[in-house]
Design a protein around this motif. Sequence first.
Motif, PDB file in Angstrom:
ATOM      1  N   GLU A   1       0.823  -1.225   0.000  1.00  0.00           N
ATOM      2  CA  GLU A   1       0.000   0.000   0.000  1.00  0.00           C
ATOM      3  C   GLU A   1       0.851   1.267   0.000  1.00  0.00           C
ATOM      4  N   GLY A   2       1.999   1.211  -0.669  1.00  0.00           N
ATOM      5  CA  GLY A   2       2.814   2.404  -0.816  1.00  0.00           C
ATOM      6  C   GLY A   2       3.590   2.818   0.415  1.00  0.00           C
ATOM      7  N   ASN A   3       3.572   2.010   1.464  1.00  0.00           N
ATOM      8  CA  ASN A   3       4.281   2.350   2.692  1.00  0.00           C
ATOM      9  C   ASN A   3       5.636   1.630   2.718  1.00  0.00           C
TER      10      ASN A   3
ATOM     11  N   ASP B   1       7.728   1.227   4.942  1.00  0.00           N
ATOM     12  CA  ASP B   1       7.978   0.493   6.181  1.00  0.00           C
ATOM     13  C   ASP B   1       7.425  -0.932   6.115  1.00  0.00           C
ATOM     14  N   ASP B   2       6.488  -1.182   5.187  1.00  0.00           N
ATOM     15  CA  ASP B   2       5.909  -2.517   5.053  1.00  0.00           C
ATOM     16  C   ASP B   2       6.748  -3.425   4.162  1.00  0.00           C
TER      17      ASP B   2
END
Length: 228
Positions: free
Chosen positions: A49-51, A53-54
């Motif tokens: 989802e564009g993060n 950190d994921d």
Amino acid sequence: AMDPQQRLLLEVSWEALENAAIAPKTLMGSQTGVFLGISVNEYSETAVEGNPDDIDVYTATGNALSIAAGRLSHYYGFQGPALVIDTACSSSLVAIHLACQSLRKQECDLAMTGGSFLMLSPHSLVSVAKMKALSPDGYCKTFDATADGYVRGEGCGLVVLKRLSDAEANGDNILGVIRGTAMNQDGRSSGLTVPNGQAQQACIEAALKDGKVNPAEVNYIETHGTGT
């Protein structure tokens, strides 16, 4: 971090080998090829989802389409060709076409081939809905005057292929024989997604020629009837 399509392929490949009465451990180091048709990878979009950190060390291998084939080869110890093909709706059929060619050229002695398709993001559904490609009532009315779109589905399917002479020599359970295959492209038609009847006819003729089959001997034809 791993696309569920890869997990499905691991499960179904094991079932395919069981169905073929082949013990997976006997294929370690063998010239077994993997030819998979996969045309979407929506999980990475949903999972990350564009993060940033994921994203972790497994995100790349868990979501690269090429790894779907490579993971099977790694798990079972196959050392034949391993590739993923994306030709949209025909991906699995083209994978089987290439698997047959590889077997005939003796690049591999056994081939695991088929494909998977999972819908894990609404974005592609929104796109085809705006194209008016989806049936509003959820029914695919192929060859009917009321045809108004197709219905998408999910699944995973694999077959185990060998040269017929090898399968007969090994006493394998032979479910069917692929006599011939062919592929081409529509080329110029009235639209990017519009079929070209003459090109499709040429492809069927080429498949019949490759299989040395008289058209009059064919009594069953499955069409790509989306109902659009």
